[in-house]
Design a protein around this motif. Structure first.
Motif, PDB file in Angstrom:
ATOM      1  N   PRO A   1       3.509  16.746  -0.035  1.00 12.97           N
ATOM      2  CA  PRO A   1       2.084  16.416   0.073  1.00 12.97           C
ATOM      3  C   PRO A   1       1.153  17.623   0.263  1.00 12.97           C
ATOM      4  O   PRO A   1      -0.047  17.511   0.016  1.00 12.97           O
ATOM      5  CB  PRO A   1       2.015  15.479   1.280  1.00 12.97           C
ATOM      6  CG  PRO A   1       3.261  15.722   2.051  1.00 12.97           C
ATOM      7  CD  PRO A   1       4.295  16.215   1.074  1.00 12.97           C
TER       8      PRO A   1
ATOM      9  N   MET B   1       2.046   9.401  -7.518  1.00 13.44           N
ATOM     10  CA  MET B   1       2.083   8.466  -6.387  1.00 13.44           C
ATOM     11  C   MET B   1       3.151   8.868  -5.361  1.00 13.44           C
ATOM     12  O   MET B   1       3.168   8.350  -4.253  1.00 13.44           O
ATOM     13  CB  MET B   1       2.386   7.052  -6.903  1.00 13.44           C
ATOM     14  CG  MET B   1       1.318   6.520  -7.846  1.00 13.44           C
ATOM     15  SD  MET B   1       1.842   5.089  -8.839  1.00 13.44           S
ATOM     16  CE  MET B   1       2.336   3.915  -7.599  1.00 13.44           C
TER      17      MET B   1
ATOM     18  N   THR C   1       6.647   7.044  -0.807  1.00 13.35           N
ATOM     19  CA  THR C   1       7.077   8.115   0.088  1.00 13.35           C
ATOM     20  C   THR C   1       8.590   8.169   0.158  1.00 13.35           C
ATOM     21  O   THR C   1       9.246   7.166   0.446  1.00 13.35           O
ATOM     22  CB  THR C   1       6.491   7.914   1.499  1.00 13.35           C
ATOM     23  OG1 THR C   1       5.065   7.802   1.379  1.00 13.35           O
ATOM     24  CG2 THR C   1       6.831   9.077   2.412  1.00 13.35           C
TER      25      THR C   1
ATOM     26  N   GLU D   1       5.347  11.146  -2.752  1.00 15.15           N
ATOM     27  CA  GLU D   1       5.300  12.248  -1.788  1.00 15.15           C
ATOM     28  C   GLU D   1       6.697  12.446  -1.236  1.00 15.15           C
ATOM     29  O   GLU D   1       7.309  11.498  -0.733  1.00 15.15           O
ATOM     30  CB  GLU D   1       4.337  11.950  -0.645  1.00 15.15           C
ATOM     31  CG  GLU D   1       2.888  12.001  -1.054  1.00 15.15           C
ATOM     32  CD  GLU D   1       1.933  11.906   0.122  1.00 15.15           C
ATOM     33  OE1 GLU D   1       2.370  11.624   1.264  1.00 15.15           O
ATOM     34  OE2 GLU D   1       0.733  12.108  -0.105  1.00 15.15           O
TER      35      GLU D   1
ATOM     36  N   ARG E   1       1.210   4.334  -2.436  1.00  7.86           N
ATOM     37  CA  ARG E   1       1.886   5.601  -2.158  1.00  7.86           C
ATOM     38  C   ARG E   1       3.378   5.331  -2.103  1.00  7.86           C
ATOM     39  O   ARG E   1       3.831   4.361  -1.486  1.00  7.86           O
ATOM     40  CB  ARG E   1       1.388   6.174  -0.832  1.00  7.86           C
ATOM     41  CG  ARG E   1       1.932   7.565  -0.571  1.00  7.86           C
ATOM     42  CD  ARG E   1       1.311   8.232   0.607  1.00  7.86           C
ATOM     43  NE  ARG E   1       0.630   7.270   1.477  1.00  7.86           N
ATOM     44  CZ  ARG E   1       0.098   7.561   2.634  1.00  7.86           C
ATOM     45  NH1 ARG E   1       0.142   8.771   3.088  1.00  7.86           N
ATOM     46  NH2 ARG E   1      -0.494   6.649   3.370  1.00  7.86           N
TER      47      ARG E   1
ATOM     48  N   GLU F   1       0.832  -1.197   0.000  1.00  6.18           N
ATOM     49  CA  GLU F   1       0.000   0.000   0.000  1.00  6.18           C
ATOM     50  C   GLU F   1       0.869   1.251   0.000  1.00  6.18           C
ATOM     51  O   GLU F   1       0.491   2.271  -0.555  1.00  6.18           O
ATOM     52  CB  GLU F   1      -0.906   0.021   1.223  1.00  6.18           C
ATOM     53  CG  GLU F   1      -1.951  -1.064   1.201  1.00  6.18           C
ATOM     54  CD  GLU F   1      -2.834  -1.057   2.432  1.00  6.18           C
ATOM     55  OE1 GLU F   1      -2.701  -0.158   3.285  1.00  6.18           O
ATOM     56  OE2 GLU F   1      -3.658  -1.970   2.545  1.00  6.18           O
ATOM     57  N   GLU F   2       2.028   1.157   0.667  1.00  6.37           N
ATOM     58  CA  GLU F   2       2.962   2.277   0.706  1.00  6.37           C
ATOM     59  C   GLU F   2       4.378   1.730   0.729  1.00  6.37           C
ATOM     60  O   GLU F   2       4.683   0.811   1.480  1.00  6.37           O
ATOM     61  CB  GLU F   2       2.739   3.157   1.937  1.00  6.37           C
ATOM     62  CG  GLU F   2       3.704   4.320   2.014  1.00  6.37           C
ATOM     63  CD  GLU F   2       3.462   5.264   3.191  1.00  6.37           C
ATOM     64  OE1 GLU F   2       4.143   6.286   3.260  1.00  6.37           O
ATOM     65  OE2 GLU F   2       2.598   4.962   4.033  1.00  6.37           O
TER      66      GLU F   2
END
Length: 158
Positions: free
Chosen positions: A92, A139, A74, A141, A72, A29-30
């Motif tokens: 973000p 996608m 990051t 950040e 996401r 998911e991240e």
């Protein structure tokens, strides 16, 4: 290394899909990439750390197209993102976030880069359509000016 969290199906992994990943039932998911330096400096659009990460993430999206727009990505760094840079447009905060402009500026930076160590990543990025570049960067950040590991350990010791 994996640790099953208290939420059923939620896993936190270190050095599995990325430096740190959060997944549910094996689906990420991240993905979190941490770039820390004891002497942080300003990061620009041709930064080696940034391009190596974007190259890895671009390859991941190519290899796993179903993840496009669903996870996401990051990027956490102790560096400060330079003023008027594409990377700063990927923060973000909706007041400054501008993925389309970041994609445009990063395509220029990739084309101008002479760094042989990141050539693979800039080439891979430029091989994607402008729409795909924007989707991938959408996608991403960027979290800059993060505390160093020393700062974190001092905070945790209190």
């Amino acid at each position: 290394m994996k640790r099953q969290d208290v939420t059923p199906g939620l896993e936190v992994s270190i050095e599995c899909f990325d430096d740190i990943s959060f997944s549910t039932n094996g689906a990420p998911e991240e993905l979190l990439q941490a770039k820390h330096s004891l002497k942080p400096k300003t990061m620009g659009d041709k930064a080696k750390q940034f391009w190596n990460t974007i190259g890895i993430w671009t390859k991941r999206v190519i290899d796993h197209p179903a993840e496009l727009g669903k996870i996401r990505l990051t990027f956490v760094t102790t560096s400060t993102l330079g003023d008027d840079t594409a990377v700063s447009l990927l923060r973000p905060d909706p007041k400054v976030r501008d993925v389309a402009e970041a994609a445009r500026k990063l395509a220029v930076a990739a084309a101008e880069s002479k760094n042989v160590k990141i050539k693979w990543a800039t080439k891979l990025f430029l091989e994607q359509t402008p729409e795909m570049r924007e989707q991938i960067l959408g996608m991403v950040e960027m979290l800059d000016a993060s505390p160093t590991i020393i700062d974190v350990s001092e905070t945790l010791a209190c």
